[in-house]
Design a protein around this motif. Sequence first.
Motif, mmCIF file in Angstrom:
data_model
loop_
_atom_site.group_PDB
_atom_site.id
_atom_site.type_symbol
_atom_site.label_atom_id
_atom_site.label_comp_id
_atom_site.label_asym_id
_atom_site.label_seq_id
_atom_site.Cartn_x
_atom_site.Cartn_y
_atom_site.Cartn_z
ATOM 1 N N ARG A 97 -35.784 30.570 40.238
ATOM 2 C CA ARG A 97 -35.176 30.457 41.563
ATOM 3 C C ARG A 97 -34.046 29.429 41.590
ATOM 4 N NH1 ARG A 97 -40.395 30.559 45.707
ATOM 5 N NH2 ARG A 97 -41.284 32.535 44.974
ATOM 6 N N PRO A 109 -44.230 24.895 36.993
ATOM 7 C CA PRO A 109 -43.179 25.795 37.488
ATOM 8 C C PRO A 109 -41.773 25.250 37.280
ATOM 9 C CG PRO A 109 -44.074 24.539 39.300
ATOM 10 C CD PRO A 109 -44.837 24.109 38.070
ATOM 11 N N LEU A 125 -39.842 28.091 38.871
ATOM 12 C CA LEU A 125 -39.080 27.794 40.080
ATOM 13 C C LEU A 125 -37.793 27.047 39.747
ATOM 14 C CD1 LEU A 125 -41.940 26.717 42.526
ATOM 15 C CD2 LEU A 125 -40.961 28.982 42.128
ATOM 16 N N ARG A 126 -37.861 26.080 38.834
ATOM 17 C CA ARG A 126 -36.682 25.284 38.469
ATOM 18 C C ARG A 126 -36.567 25.216 36.952
ATOM 19 N NH1 ARG A 126 -39.379 21.856 41.699
ATOM 20 N NH2 ARG A 126 -39.593 20.331 40.012
#
Length: 420
Positions: free
Chosen positions: A131, A57, A99-100
């Motif tokens: 995100r 992620p 996510l990153r």
Amino acid sequence: MATCQTETYRESQTEIDRLSSLPDDLIITILSLLPTRTAARTSFLSRRFCNLCKASPAFDLSFRSIPFKKSVSMLKSNSYVDMATSTVLSRQPSDPPILRFHLEVPEKLPSGLTPSFICSLMTRACSLGIRHLTIDGCWHLEASLHSVFSITSLESLSLEIYSEVIFPSANTLTCLKSLSIHLHLVHNLNMMGQVEHFLLKLPCLEHLQLTIPAGAEEVRLSSQTIKTLELTLDWRCHTTYSVGLFMPSLEFLNLANLGYIERLPRIHGGIPSLRKSVITLNYLHPEHVAAVAQLLNCISQVEELSLHLGQLAFEYPFCVLLEPGEEAPAYPNLKHLDAHMCFHEPNFEGIVSLLHQSPALLSLKLVHLSTKRKRSGWRTKLPRNSDGNHQYAYFSNLHLKENNERFMKLVDKKSTLRRS
């Protein structure tokens, strides 16, 4: 006998594959903490690791580490392209969201890399539910930055900008809570105005980290939601300017300068909820005193204050806290003060004046920063401590009578006493 036991031990160790016994979720978490270039190498271990690497992620892609020697650069670029294609471009919307994502782009691309590929990489990543996004160097991304400002899932965004960027007039970053913008050598002075309007359109922003560029004239930062503000002043600024802070929810302010600044900004505005402030200013000279005094007056409602003030060693010492003949502002809520500066006579008198205006003080830490000046006028005026020197003074639990008596001796100390 010992040799046989050692060989048996080594055989038993080689037979245990502890890595393969780990569950997929744990391996993916481990891979997500590694640079993507390193994590991608694990795909050669097995087919299982090849799929796990793609399921990570978090991605950290740095194109600055590719050498510029053409023969090596082409080979490295091709491997980077293959890696980015397999990990990002081949990722499907049905896969777990990213996510990153960290992208580092140099001004000059190595051989084999093109601006269109960088843009396609960024555009693809933006469509995968990022995100937390960090872009170091927005070179070659002008065509894809509009997609960055349209990521509705984005919670934190960090941009390091060396070229002109157009911030959107409308905003879709409704979930953004943390924003970091570092403007370097901005030729378009209107960009700071774009940033100001951009902040007004972020309904959930709580943390802002901002580098104010050289050439700024009047900066006005307004937000109803920001609670933490980190301001960095560009060292290349040679003109006087002002910074207005209008943030009713602001609780923490960190202000610092990058290197020598000819002109410090005048800080003003409304920050009634401020509770803690860290001020780090170096290379201060007499023309900075008025700006420092106005800053201290602006933050006078704080409960915790940390001052790190380094001054240039002129022929004669000068007070960096107060303008000549002026009194210190009242600090009715100040409970903890940590001050690092050269405590020569003018600065010592200034800090004592500030202490007289701080009736709620519970702890005090004073640390002397020596200068290259060897004249007696630049020597510390702090009282002798338990170590037998005058380099620091610590006071705590000032609500207790015995500790308060020691503190009062400092406040009432005659700073005109000379020490050899």
